[in-house]
Design a protein around this motif. Structure first.
Motif, PDB file in Angstrom:
ATOM      1  N   LYS A  22     -28.984 -13.747   1.367  1.00  0.00           N
ATOM      2  CA  LYS A  22     -28.913 -13.297  -0.026  1.00  0.00           C
ATOM      3  C   LYS A  22     -27.506 -12.797  -0.339  1.00  0.00           C
ATOM      4  O   LYS A  22     -26.975 -13.047  -1.421  1.00  0.00           O
ATOM      5  CB  LYS A  22     -29.946 -12.203  -0.277  1.00  0.00           C
ATOM      6  N   ARG A  23     -26.885 -12.111   0.613  1.00  0.00           N
ATOM      7  CA  ARG A  23     -25.527 -11.588   0.399  1.00  0.00           C
ATOM      8  C   ARG A  23     -24.534 -12.722   0.181  1.00  0.00           C
ATOM      9  O   ARG A  23     -23.664 -12.633  -0.692  1.00  0.00           O
ATOM     10  CB  ARG A  23     -25.094 -10.713   1.591  1.00  0.00           C
ATOM     11  N   ALA A  24     -24.647 -13.793   0.967  1.00  0.00           N
ATOM     12  CA  ALA A  24     -23.750 -14.948   0.790  1.00  0.00           C
ATOM     13  C   ALA A  24     -23.938 -15.550  -0.598  1.00  0.00           C
ATOM     14  O   ALA A  24     -22.957 -15.914  -1.264  1.00  0.00           O
ATOM     15  CB  ALA A  24     -24.001 -15.988   1.870  1.00  0.00           C
ATOM     16  N   ALA A  25     -25.176 -15.621  -1.056  1.00  0.00           N
ATOM     17  CA  ALA A  25     -25.440 -16.149  -2.402  1.00  0.00           C
ATOM     18  C   ALA A  25     -24.834 -15.239  -3.462  1.00  0.00           C
ATOM     19  O   ALA A  25     -24.262 -15.721  -4.451  1.00  0.00           O
ATOM     20  CB  ALA A  25     -26.938 -16.305  -2.621  1.00  0.00           C
ATOM     21  N   GLU A  26     -24.934 -13.948  -3.265  1.00  0.00           N
ATOM     22  CA  GLU A  26     -24.334 -12.996  -4.212  1.00  0.00           C
ATOM     23  C   GLU A  26     -22.821 -13.170  -4.278  1.00  0.00           C
ATOM     24  O   GLU A  26     -22.231 -13.128  -5.366  1.00  0.00           O
ATOM     25  CB  GLU A  26     -24.693 -11.564  -3.812  1.00  0.00           C
ATOM     26  N   LEU A  27     -22.194 -13.389  -3.139  1.00  0.00           N
ATOM     27  CA  LEU A  27     -20.743 -13.602  -3.114  1.00  0.00           C
ATOM     28  C   LEU A  27     -20.360 -14.884  -3.854  1.00  0.00           C
ATOM     29  O   LEU A  27     -19.332 -14.930  -4.538  1.00  0.00           O
ATOM     30  CB  LEU A  27     -20.227 -13.624  -1.675  1.00  0.00           C
ATOM     31  N   TRP A  28     -21.161 -15.941  -3.717  1.00  0.00           N
ATOM     32  CA  TRP A  28     -20.911 -17.171  -4.475  1.00  0.00           C
ATOM     33  C   TRP A  28     -20.968 -16.882  -5.963  1.00  0.00           C
ATOM     34  O   TRP A  28     -20.114 -17.308  -6.733  1.00  0.00           O
ATOM     35  CB  TRP A  28     -21.977 -18.208  -4.204  1.00  0.00           C
ATOM     36  N   LEU A  29     -22.049 -16.200  -6.359  1.00  0.00           N
ATOM     37  CA  LEU A  29     -22.260 -15.921  -7.781  1.00  0.00           C
ATOM     38  C   LEU A  29     -21.152 -15.059  -8.364  1.00  0.00           C
ATOM     39  O   LEU A  29     -20.832 -15.183  -9.540  1.00  0.00           O
ATOM     40  CB  LEU A  29     -23.628 -15.265  -7.984  1.00  0.00           C
TER      41      LEU A  29
END
Length: 96
Positions: A22-29
């Motif tokens: 989820k953290r990696a996805a947040e960084l993408w966003l």
């Protein structure tokens, strides 16, 4: 695109399809990191894969993409046509 597809719980939806944290996805966003090749492959293989591919290929003008997209559109129209044909036949059957 992710925010449009999943206006709520965007990071969770993105992470589950890309098979990342989820953290990696947040960084993408947030635009702080870029997706890796494995994550993009996972997204392309997910339920939103074709929509993602359309987004990536938008405006490319390459022949193979134009032909592929046309083929997909034709298949969709044929499916709709068959559905409508069956409805018409059913209605005609009720008139007899």
């Amino acid at each position: 695109m992710a925010r449009r597809l999943w206006p709520s719980k965007t990071a969770i939806n993105l992470s589950s399809r890309a098979e990342i944290s989820k953290r990696a996805a947040e960084l993408w966003l947030e635009g702080r990191t870029e997706p890796g090749a494995d994550a993009l492959v996972n997204l392309l293989r997910s339920d939103v894969g074709f929509e993602l591919l359309q987004q990536i290929m938008q405006g490319s003008g390459t022949r193979w993409w134009t032909e592929f997209e046309t083929g997909v559109h034709l298949a969709e129209l044929n499916e709709k046509h068959e559905f409508l044909r069956k409805q018409i036949e059913a209605l005609k059957g009720r008139m007899k």
